[in-house]
Motif scaffolding. Structure first.
Motif, PDB file in Angstrom:
ATOM      1  N   LEU A   1      19.599  29.157  31.988  1.00 20.73           N
ATOM      2  CA  LEU A   1      18.653  28.761  33.029  1.00 20.73           C
ATOM      3  C   LEU A   1      17.323  29.435  32.713  1.00 20.73           C
ATOM      4  O   LEU A   1      17.283  30.619  32.385  1.00 20.73           O
ATOM      5  CB  LEU A   1      19.198  29.214  34.387  1.00 20.73           C
ATOM      6  CG  LEU A   1      18.352  29.021  35.650  1.00 20.73           C
ATOM      7  CD1 LEU A   1      19.267  28.881  36.862  1.00 20.73           C
ATOM      8  CD2 LEU A   1      17.375  30.172  35.862  1.00 20.73           C
ATOM      9  N   VAL A   2      16.243  28.671  32.802  1.00 21.53           N
ATOM     10  CA  VAL A   2      14.907  29.248  32.626  1.00 21.53           C
ATOM     11  C   VAL A   2      14.076  28.903  33.854  1.00 21.53           C
ATOM     12  O   VAL A   2      14.074  27.750  34.303  1.00 21.53           O
ATOM     13  CB  VAL A   2      14.229  28.731  31.343  1.00 21.53           C
ATOM     14  CG1 VAL A   2      12.736  29.055  31.343  1.00 21.53           C
ATOM     15  CG2 VAL A   2      14.893  29.341  30.117  1.00 21.53           C
TER      16      VAL A   2
ATOM     17  N   MET B   1      11.450  33.886  33.496  1.00 18.54           N
ATOM     18  CA  MET B   1      12.735  34.587  33.404  1.00 18.54           C
ATOM     19  C   MET B   1      13.815  33.632  32.916  1.00 18.54           C
ATOM     20  O   MET B   1      13.657  32.413  32.973  1.00 18.54           O
ATOM     21  CB  MET B   1      13.128  35.131  34.772  1.00 18.54           C
ATOM     22  CG  MET B   1      13.251  34.054  35.828  1.00 18.54           C
ATOM     23  SD  MET B   1      12.946  34.627  37.524  1.00 18.54           S
ATOM     24  CE  MET B   1      11.192  34.933  37.498  1.00 18.54           C
ATOM     25  N   CYS B   2      14.883  34.199  32.430  1.00 19.25           N
ATOM     26  CA  CYS B   2      16.017  33.357  32.063  1.00 19.25           C
ATOM     27  C   CYS B   2      17.314  34.030  32.485  1.00 19.25           C
ATOM     28  O   CYS B   2      17.361  35.224  32.801  1.00 19.25           O
ATOM     29  CB  CYS B   2      16.022  33.042  30.561  1.00 19.25           C
ATOM     30  SG  CYS B   2      16.360  34.454  29.523  1.00 19.25           S
ATOM     31  N   MET B   3      18.361  33.244  32.525  1.00 17.33           N
ATOM     32  CA  MET B   3      19.684  33.724  32.923  1.00 17.33           C
ATOM     33  C   MET B   3      20.719  33.004  32.066  1.00 17.33           C
ATOM     34  O   MET B   3      20.593  31.807  31.809  1.00 17.33           O
ATOM     35  CB  MET B   3      19.933  33.409  34.405  1.00 17.33           C
ATOM     36  CG  MET B   3      21.322  33.783  34.906  1.00 17.33           C
ATOM     37  SD  MET B   3      21.648  33.153  36.577  1.00 17.33           S
ATOM     38  CE  MET B   3      20.802  34.367  37.566  1.00 17.33           C
ATOM     39  N   ARG B   4      21.681  33.754  31.610  1.00 20.91           N
ATOM     40  CA  ARG B   4      22.792  33.157  30.859  1.00 20.91           C
ATOM     41  C   ARG B   4      24.041  33.171  31.733  1.00 20.91           C
ATOM     42  O   ARG B   4      24.386  34.180  32.315  1.00 20.91           O
ATOM     43  CB  ARG B   4      23.051  33.926  29.567  1.00 20.91           C
ATOM     44  CG  ARG B   4      21.900  33.862  28.588  1.00 20.91           C
ATOM     45  CD  ARG B   4      22.170  34.771  27.406  1.00 20.91           C
ATOM     46  NE  ARG B   4      23.324  34.309  26.638  1.00 20.91           N
ATOM     47  CZ  ARG B   4      23.956  35.064  25.745  1.00 20.91           C
ATOM     48  NH1 ARG B   4      23.573  36.311  25.522  1.00 20.91           N
ATOM     49  NH2 ARG B   4      24.985  34.584  25.075  1.00 20.91           N
ATOM     50  N   ILE B   5      24.711  32.041  31.741  1.00 22.99           N
ATOM     51  CA  ILE B   5      25.901  31.886  32.590  1.00 22.99           C
ATOM     52  C   ILE B   5      27.046  31.408  31.705  1.00 22.99           C
ATOM     53  O   ILE B   5      26.879  30.481  30.909  1.00 22.99           O
ATOM     54  CB  ILE B   5      25.626  30.854  33.706  1.00 22.99           C
ATOM     55  CG1 ILE B   5      24.397  31.257  34.534  1.00 22.99           C
ATOM     56  CG2 ILE B   5      26.853  30.679  34.600  1.00 22.99           C
ATOM     57  CD1 ILE B   5      23.845  30.159  35.419  1.00 22.99           C
ATOM     58  N   ASP B   6      28.174  32.050  31.849  1.00 21.24           N
ATOM     59  CA  ASP B   6      29.333  31.634  31.052  1.00 21.24           C
ATOM     60  C   ASP B   6      29.683  30.175  31.330  1.00 21.24           C
ATOM     61  O   ASP B   6      29.705  29.742  32.478  1.00 21.24           O
ATOM     62  CB  ASP B   6      30.559  32.493  31.407  1.00 21.24           C
ATOM     63  CG  ASP B   6      30.344  33.949  31.061  1.00 21.24           C
ATOM     64  OD1 ASP B   6      29.502  34.236  30.194  1.00 21.24           O
ATOM     65  OD2 ASP B   6      31.009  34.789  31.682  1.00 21.24           O
TER      66      ASP B   6
ATOM     67  N   CYS C   1      18.837  37.701  36.195  1.00 24.59           N
ATOM     68  CA  CYS C   1      17.729  37.165  35.421  1.00 24.59           C
ATOM     69  C   CYS C   1      17.151  38.258  34.520  1.00 24.59           C
ATOM     70  O   CYS C   1      17.103  39.433  34.897  1.00 24.59           O
ATOM     71  CB  CYS C   1      16.621  36.658  36.343  1.00 24.59           C
ATOM     72  SG  CYS C   1      17.004  35.141  37.213  1.00 24.59           S
ATOM     73  N   SER C   2      16.701  37.831  33.372  1.00 24.64           N
ATOM     74  CA  SER C   2      15.948  38.713  32.490  1.00 24.64           C
ATOM     75  C   SER C   2      14.520  38.212  32.405  1.00 24.64           C
ATOM     76  O   SER C   2      14.286  37.002  32.360  1.00 24.64           O
ATOM     77  CB  SER C   2      16.551  38.703  31.072  1.00 24.64           C
ATOM     78  OG  SER C   2      17.899  39.089  31.117  1.00 24.64           O
TER      79      SER C   2
END
Lengths: 452, 452
Positions: free
Chosen positions: B302-303, B322-327, B414-415
């Motif tokens: 996700l961005v 920001m971005c987020m990684r989801i399994d 989020c990063s």
């Protein structure tokens, strides 16, 4: 959108290939629904003498201790034994798990309600009053909308579309074909046309074929204060075709009088006689919600009667007839009957075998919403002119009161009534008032809420 | 019913006197809505590679202490400072007041969302996914239904009616005439016809004339995985007419590609470039919800990017990208995008100036619902055949998860991303991965939920 699949797009993209059924306009008397049409009307509803009473937070019963969510073993549905005390309402009650939270934490299947009522975009009547409270009380709701209006019709103007029985039949057929007609409850409120009422009767029969223990909670909306809202043939159809299907009937005084043949209900005793007549037509439970008795003009009297056995450990020790007196204040609201029917359905589910507690919690939730609404709308609560601004101010404050709906403050209590051997009723010795007046309220202060 | 007045009966009783508008069937390409009609279709949706990941309860942050309900002074909306920690989800979290409960206890006016989406009687897509979560998160919702179907169209069969732009215009006119078009938010999802899209564009303009600060959250449902769901002209109309009106845009990867001209988005850097292109068309905030990047096939990326200033004290210290990684796990669900858009709207309201926290809570609520749904449907989560039984088992468990929606468990964080001076993006030093891969997830275990 997220990557997970959604259903509608492809279908609608292909819908030109699907069979479409032209809508039909019916003109028969009493069946004036304009299928799929759009119309505008501008008029005022008559002033009704509208009564309410508001609850203040009741005393100091402490919330029950929390139960760990997701505990391994299923939590049984709340028993009445640990719910006989009123609990403080409001957000602070989240400190303990109420029966709703316990039910949701139990992992048991949720009950599923098919609710056929109107939809308004803005504000609260019909399904807008019923769906959210049922959901926060832990029930799945499948709403079918009988109309889609911009707002309720008490406003100076409304626009929208009315759906007819054929559309209900189509939706029901879709549900049945997918084996989705597996509801535990059917809930109906105002039904505007004979077409729709007939379709509901047919639907209920089909639902019972799939779910023999279906509970049909019917609010037979016919009129109020001596005047029919609906065509006479609709009232006749309720008596002939709907009452035999209904499990729980929630008429007001006028509706109970209409459905029992027109005799005036002027006392608690007469109300219980009316309940017995209504039981004989089908419903195992009858709650006459708002009687104005000559002997007690400042009070609303509720009388409830059931033929289902009641728990000996319940609120009223197994009594099957009861009454409640509620302080009357003058104020105008819309949708309160719809909200009460939904709350009663939910609390009867959570407290089977304890109709008194279910009624008390339903009234408690309603009173909490009314108190918050009155607090919000101030002087507009009593203004007779129905401007748009006034109507908007009076819309029920359901969202704000979701904590109280889940954990209602209980100010008004039911008192048991004794059934007389000849089938009529008498107030129970010790708590009942003289014949013709309503039962005493137990253990609760009778604060009069100032409407402004 | 209770004695308080209801609105609908009189109106419907008089409706024969009201003007009725015949429904019209349109056949123009891309505008195939059958106004007010009823139709049946039987087909299957294509198998989509559907991905999800489920959250487990995160660690031991204690809930904030309760605030007395109804305290005299207004409670400010939740600041980010006291919401940066994940809180344990579930019913036990009722022990403290979450931001929603604090907002409702504050006495401040609730935000009001006009949500134009579909209605299904059974199950959860469109407004059935959006309305209840928004309500439990303390927002008033005025839903306009674009269709009334028995169930979502992934089932073997559905029945119901499609409403067109004229019906939306009528409802909007009714609202406007009563001065009820005073919303803080507009939310739209799948829109099936050009007629409806045009009506929404017009409606949004009128709403902005009444509410200059209206926030329009638009989920531009066009397609997925390289394939359009809708007519090309609808996609063009989004780009030309809707994006300039939208405040918050929530496309998936394919939709972002389509709306930016078709170029593939194969990296976080490319996604942020796409966000900038989308910002230039209107939306101040863009969340590309579910990217599948070649470098990381087991992860959904996700961005999010915003041009609104972010709080220095917020989750990411003022970062605007920001971005987020989801399994990723394979499972089939319907309505997740609709649910995410609604949750994002609500949490952006509760946490203004902290998009990262809003995204984390929206994802957290969604993941909680998915985890409960997967737990419930067992092996059916992975079955490709879409029988009615399988579809019914996969319906989202929104009612059961209302506690988690209000107080979501946060597993994914989020990063921050640094914007490059040339307008594109680079992962922030220290947390970002190599260019082309997704950002790291901070401080959270990456449990893979078994789908069965």
């Amino acid at each position: 959108m997220l990557r997970w699949q959604r259903g509608l797009p492809e279908a609608l993209h292909r819908r030109a290939a699907a069979a479409s059924k032209a809508s039909s306009s019916r003109t028969a008397a009493g069946d004036k629904a304009t299928s799929g049409g759009t119309f505008t009307a501008a008029f005022r509803l008559p002033r009704l003498s509208t009564s309410t009473a508001a609850a203040s937070t009741s005393a100091s019963a402490s919330p029950s201790p929390p139960t760990p969510a997701g505990a391994g073993q299923p939590t049984p549905r709340a028993t009445t034994a640990n719910n006989n005390t009123s609990s403080p309402h409001g957000l602070s009650s989240f400190g303990g798990l109420n029966p709703v939270q316990r039910a949701m934490a139990s992992g048991e299947p949720l009950p599923r309600v098919l609710s056929v009522q109107s939809h308004v975009v803005h504000g609260y009547v019909g399904n807008k009053c019923a769906v959210f409270p049922l959901q926060v009380l832990g029930l799945e709701v499948d709403p079918i909308y009988s109309v889609q209006f911009s707002n309720h019709t008490g406003y100076p103007l409304f626009k929208g579309a009315v759906f007819d029985g054929e559309q209900l039949r189509a939706l029901a057929a879709g549900l049945e074909a997918n084996k989705l007609l597996n509801h535990t409850h059917l809930l109906t409120g105002y039904i505007g046309s004979l077409s729709l009422l007939e379709a509901i009767a047919d639907l209920c029969a089909v639902m019972k074929s799939h779910s023999p223990h279906l509970t049909y909670v019917c609010d037979p909306v016919l009129g109020d204060e001596g005047r029919l809202y609906v065509a006479r043939e609709l009232a006749d159809a309720y008596a002939a075709h709907i009452m035999p299907l209904a499990s729980v009937l929630v008429p007001n005084q006028f509706e109970a009088e209409t459905l029992t043949g027109g005799g005036a209900i002027g006392s608690v005793e007469a109300a219980l006689e009316a309940c017995d007549k209504l039981h004989a037509r089908g419903p195992h439970t009858v709650v006459i919600t708002s009687m104005s008795l000559p002997s007690d003009p400042d009070t609303i009297t509720l009388v409830a009667s059931t033929r289902q056995p009641q728990d000996a450990g319940g609120r009223l020790g197994g009594a099957t007839a009861m009454c409640m007196r509620i302080d009357r204040i003058k104020a105008y609201f819309t949708g309160t009957g719809d909200l009460f029917a939904a709350l009663l359905l939910a609390w009867m589910h959570h407290h089977p075998g304890d109709l008194a507690l279910a009624v008390e919690k339903a009234v408690g939730g309603l009173q909490a919403v009314l108190a918050e609404t009155v607090r919000h709308c101030g002087a507009a609560a009593l203004v007779a002119e129905r401007t748009a601004e006034v109507c908007a101010l009076r819309e029920l404050r359901l969202i704000q009161c979701q904590g109280q709906l889940q954990d209602p403050p209980i100010k008004y209590r039911c008192s048991p009534l004794e059934r007389r051997q000849d089938g009529a009723a008498a107030a129970a010795a010790g708590v009942g008032p003289a014949a013709g007046a309503a039962g005493e309220v137990q253990g609760q202060g009778q604060e009069q809420l100032a409407p402004v």
